[in-house]
Design a protein around this motif. Structure first.
Motif, PDB file in Angstrom:
ATOM      1  N   SER A 198       9.345  -9.987  -2.890  1.00 45.18           N
ATOM      2  CA  SER A 198       8.801  -8.622  -2.810  1.00 45.18           C
ATOM      3  C   SER A 198       8.157  -8.197  -4.131  1.00 45.18           C
ATOM      4  N   TRP A 199       7.325  -7.184  -4.012  1.00 47.46           N
ATOM      5  CA  TRP A 199       6.717  -6.556  -5.181  1.00 47.46           C
ATOM      6  C   TRP A 199       7.697  -5.529  -5.746  1.00 47.46           C
ATOM      7  N   ARG A 200       7.607  -5.407  -7.087  1.00 42.89           N
ATOM      8  CA  ARG A 200       8.339  -4.363  -7.786  1.00 42.89           C
ATOM      9  C   ARG A 200       7.352  -3.658  -8.717  1.00 42.89           C
ATOM     10  N   PHE A 201       7.760  -2.492  -9.229  1.00 44.75           N
ATOM     11  CA  PHE A 201       6.963  -1.792 -10.244  1.00 44.75           C
ATOM     12  C   PHE A 201       7.847  -1.615 -11.469  1.00 44.75           C
ATOM     13  N   THR A 202       7.289  -1.801 -12.665  1.00 44.12           N
ATOM     14  CA  THR A 202       8.135  -1.728 -13.862  1.00 44.12           C
ATOM     15  C   THR A 202       7.357  -1.282 -15.097  1.00 44.12           C
ATOM     16  N   MET A 203       8.056  -0.560 -15.962  1.00 44.83           N
ATOM     17  CA  MET A 203       7.521  -0.345 -17.301  1.00 44.83           C
ATOM     18  C   MET A 203       7.564  -1.699 -18.015  1.00 44.83           C
ATOM     19  N   THR A 204       6.727  -1.839 -19.006  1.00 44.17           N
ATOM     20  CA  THR A 204       6.598  -3.123 -19.689  1.00 44.17           C
ATOM     21  C   THR A 204       7.346  -3.134 -21.033  1.00 44.17           C
ATOM     22  N   PHE A 205       7.514  -4.320 -21.602  1.00 47.72           N
ATOM     23  CA  PHE A 205       8.260  -4.437 -22.852  1.00 47.72           C
ATOM     24  C   PHE A 205       7.683  -3.561 -23.970  1.00 47.72           C
TER      25      PHE A 205
END
Ligand code: 6PG
Length: 248
Positions: free
Chosen positions: A175-182
């Motif tokens: 599945s796709w997820r959404f995330t803030m990046t490092f």
């Protein structure tokens, strides 16, 4: 940099101690800037934190709530991180809608959802001289595979250096997820990890005291460039740690 870890007997005590730190940071930010920007974590561990925060004495009208990551589901879906926070924290506190910044998964087109979220961050979070947003506090969890937010082992989002918020294909979840990046997470003034349960013990010692393997253990890449980071663990999760400065 030494690892700062606070070990609690159980998840409830973990939630209590993490809530005390949350309130300390929030009060300081509100006194200094009349506002506090926070990115909440998904998963189940933050429930213990939220349960203590709903009784905290804080000027919640000054708080802007974001989410470190989100699943590719509608906001009312059982798997939605927004829904979990809404039920356990935001509704009980009566937070105004304009203070809640969720990923608009109803936009459907994956990169539009991510780009819309980056725009929302730019509009509401102080952008540092380095061009990155500086959240006052980011709450993170950690999976037993070493993922944090939706930065999963061997996924494309681990390489992102420019975008603040991205869509991320997670093969193991299909599945796709959404995330803030490092870059965004590591630019925060404060980062709080919440880790509970025996199933996390092996991973926690690997992440904190093991060889650096950030593609296998993305939580190892969480290193604030100019901020404070505390781990809040229960005794079960911390059971394998050796010689770590344990805070009260
Ligand atoms: C998510 C979270 C994720 C979570 C860890 C730990 O969307 O699920 O952001 O990174 O923090 O998987 O989850 P638990 O707290 O449920 O162990």
């Amino acid at each position: 940099m030494s690892t700062k870890i606070v070990v609690s007997k159980n998840p409830e005590e973990l939630g209590k101690k993490a809530a005390e730190d949350f309130v300390r940071i929030a009060r300081h930010s509100i006194e200094e800037k009349q506002r506090f920007t926070i990115a909440l974590s998904g998963g189940s561990t933050p429930r213990a934190l939220h349960a203590k925060l709903i009784d905290a004495d804080l000027d919640w009208s000054r708080v802007d709530f974001f989410f470190g990551d989100e699943r590719n589901v509608p906001p009312d879906h059982a798997d939605s991180n927004f829904r979990m926070a809404s039920e356990t924290l935001l509704k009980p506190l009566g937070i105004a809608e304009e203070r809640i910044h969720r990923w608009k998964t109803e936009l459907l087109v994956l990169n539009e959802i991510a780009d819309d979220y980056e725009a929302d961050i730019r509009d509401h979070v102080y952008v540092d001289t380095n061009g990155l947003p500086r959240f006052d506090l980011i709450i993170l969890g950690m999976g037993s595979d070493g993922h944090t937010a939706s930065l999963f082992p061997h996924t494309e989002a681990l390489k992102e250096k420019d975008r603040f918020a991205v869509e991320n294909w997670v093969e193991k979840l299909d599945s796709w997820r959404f995330t803030m990046t490092f870059p965004v997470i590591n630019n925060a003034a404060n980062i709080t990890f919440l880790v509970a349960g025996k199933d996390k013990a092996r991973t926690l010692i690997e992440v904190i005291q093991g060889a650096r393997r950030p593609r296998e253990l993305p939580a190892q890449s969480i290193q604030p460039t100019n901020g404070e980071m505390f781990w809040y663990a229960d005794e079960a999760a911390a059971s394998l740690l050796r010689n770590v400065d344990v805070y009260a």
